[in-house]
Structures are given as structure tokens and as C-alpha cells.
Enzyme design. Structure first.
Site, mmCIF file in Angstrom:
data_model
loop_
_atom_site.group_PDB
_atom_site.id
_atom_site.type_symbol
_atom_site.label_atom_id
_atom_site.label_comp_id
_atom_site.label_asym_id
_atom_site.label_seq_id
_atom_site.Cartn_x
_atom_site.Cartn_y
_atom_site.Cartn_z
ATOM 1 N N ASP A 191 -39.928 -32.783 -19.675
ATOM 2 C CA ASP A 191 -39.759 -31.937 -18.497
ATOM 3 C C ASP A 191 -39.930 -32.752 -17.222
ATOM 4 O O ASP A 191 -40.741 -33.690 -17.163
ATOM 5 C CB ASP A 191 -40.778 -30.804 -18.529
ATOM 6 N N TYR A 192 -39.163 -32.391 -16.212
ATOM 7 C CA TYR A 192 -39.241 -33.035 -14.901
ATOM 8 C C TYR A 192 -38.981 -34.541 -14.984
ATOM 9 O O TYR A 192 -39.523 -35.320 -14.225
ATOM 10 C CB TYR A 192 -40.598 -32.746 -14.232
ATOM 11 N N ARG A 193 -38.153 -34.925 -15.960
ATOM 12 C CA ARG A 193 -37.758 -36.324 -16.165
ATOM 13 C C ARG A 193 -38.934 -37.232 -16.542
ATOM 14 O O ARG A 193 -38.861 -38.451 -16.369
ATOM 15 C CB ARG A 193 -37.011 -36.877 -14.942
ATOM 16 N N LEU A 194 -39.994 -36.649 -17.050
ATOM 17 C CA LEU A 194 -41.122 -37.438 -17.547
ATOM 18 C C LEU A 194 -40.897 -37.694 -19.032
ATOM 19 O O LEU A 194 -41.587 -37.152 -19.905
ATOM 20 C CB LEU A 194 -42.443 -36.703 -17.286
#
Length: 214
Positions: A191-194
Site C-alpha cells: 500500500d502507498y507504494r511501500l
């Protein structure tokens, strides 16, 4: 599509951490687990992979091919050695590949040297293909200019008649290639490019592992 097993009797998850894939110790075992999950989840061609090559001048090229086998020696695909990719591999026998599974939000990358599979391996896989695919391999002058589709279909019809009552031979230029990886990376979307990433780099007979920032 049948992907070769690593070894008879090897547990499917050997070397794979069940809680965090980035802690896994064996990239081939992890690949085997992810490949099996992709075959169960992807609606079509879970073994489709982008294959990047470069010509003698270093100009890169990329296309999608099908992974047709893997073991601890590497990843196998087949092609016409007189095609653009075949000529590039002859000039520069190194390549990179990536498999992306949208349904699982995962991808695997590998880089390494390229070597041909044995004629016996190529013969065995060619014989396993549908007869029409074998005829097509004989008829196609892959990557070369084609005047029109009727020209191709006429060649298919001629060869179908020629081999109607006998086996279809593997063309000498239709070969298998194996990418022997020196580096493999496993990526899972977060999520959120993590994202989660782990890279394995060959170190003698083993591998070193490094978790990477997204």
C-alpha cells in the site's frame, strides 16, 4: 504448461520463510512457490515473461516469451535462433527477464548469462508441442519480412501435406535457451507504494540476500 520441478521429493516450501518472503534463503525455492501460486491465480499464461536482450552494439530489445521450464540451472525458453532475439543472443549471450502477475501484485526479475539447452532437451520439448505449432515453426522465417499472410499460410499448407503421414522434425535453428541467473529479485506490491523487495546475488555456490527499499 508444465514447469519442471526442481528435484523429486523436494518440499515445495524448502528455503522459503512462511511469514516474510524477504527472509527466504533460497531464490529457486521461492520462485517455485510463487510460480505455483501464479499458475493457480492467473487466468492465462502465468508463464509469460518479458525477455530483454541487447545486440552487439548494446542496443536493448524486449519482447514477451513463455517460460517453459526451470530448475537450479536456470530458466528455459524456446525460439528460432535466426530470429532477432536469436541473433542478439548469439552476439551478446546475456539477458534479463521479468514475470509480472497482476492478480497477485507480484513480479520476479532475473539477469544472467545465456546458453543453449541440449539438442535432446529441444527435441523433447518440440515433440510435446501441438502438431500445428510444429508445422508453424517450420513454416515461419521468424522476424523476417513477410509479403502477406497468404504466403505464410501457403507454406503451412505445403508442410502439412509433406508431413501428413510422418513426424514433424525439429528445425535445427529452433532451439531452447537457458538463462543462468546471477541476480534475482522478488517484488510484492505494498500500500502507498511501500513495496517489499528482496534481491539475491550469486556468491560462489550460494547466494547473498539483501532487502531493498521500495
Amino acid at each position: 504448461m508444465a514447469i519442471d520441478r526442481l528435484r523429486e521429493g523436494e518440499p515445495a516450501g524448502a528455503g522459503v520463510d512462511s511469514g516474510d518472503f524477504t527472509l527466504s534463503s533460497d531464490p529457486f525455492a521461492l520462485f517455485r512457490v510463487w510460480m505455483a501460486e501464479a499458475e493457480a491465480a492467473e487466468p492465462e499464461d502465468a508463464n509469460a515473461m518479458a525477455l530483454a536482450t541487447a545486440d552487439a552494439d548494446g542496443l536493448p530489445d524486449v519482447r514477451v516469451v513463455l517460460l517453459k521450464g526451470f530448475d537450479r540451472r536456470g530458466f528455459v525458453f524456446y525460439t528460432n535462433a535466426q530470429s532477432a532475439k536469436g541473433e542478439q543472443l548469439a552476439a551478446n549471450p546475456q539477458a534479463a527477464l521479468v514475470l509480472h502477475w497482476k492478480s497477485l501484485r507480484r513480479q520476479i526479475r532475473a539477469r544472467g548469462s545465456i546458453a543453449p539447452v541440449t539438442p535432446a532437451e529441444a527435441d523433447a520439448y518440440f515433440a510435446s508441442r501441438h502438431r500445428d505449432s510444429r508445422i508453424g515453426a517450420l513454416a515461419s522465417q521468424q522476424s523476417r519480412p513477410l509479403a502477406d499472410r497468404p504466403t505464410l499460410m501457403a507454406a503451412v499448407a505445403e508442410l502439412s501435406a509433406k508431413y501428413e503421414n510422418g513426424p514433424v522434425p525439429r528445425p535445427e535453428h529452433w532451439r531452447g535457451f537457458r538463462l543462468d541467473p546471477v541476480r534475482m529479485e522478488f517484488w510484492q506490491n505494498g500500500d502507498y507504494r511501500l513495496h517489499d523487495r528482496v534481491r539475491f546475488t550469486r556468491d560462489g555456490d550460494g547466494w547473498t540476500r539483501a532487502r531493498l527499499y521500495p
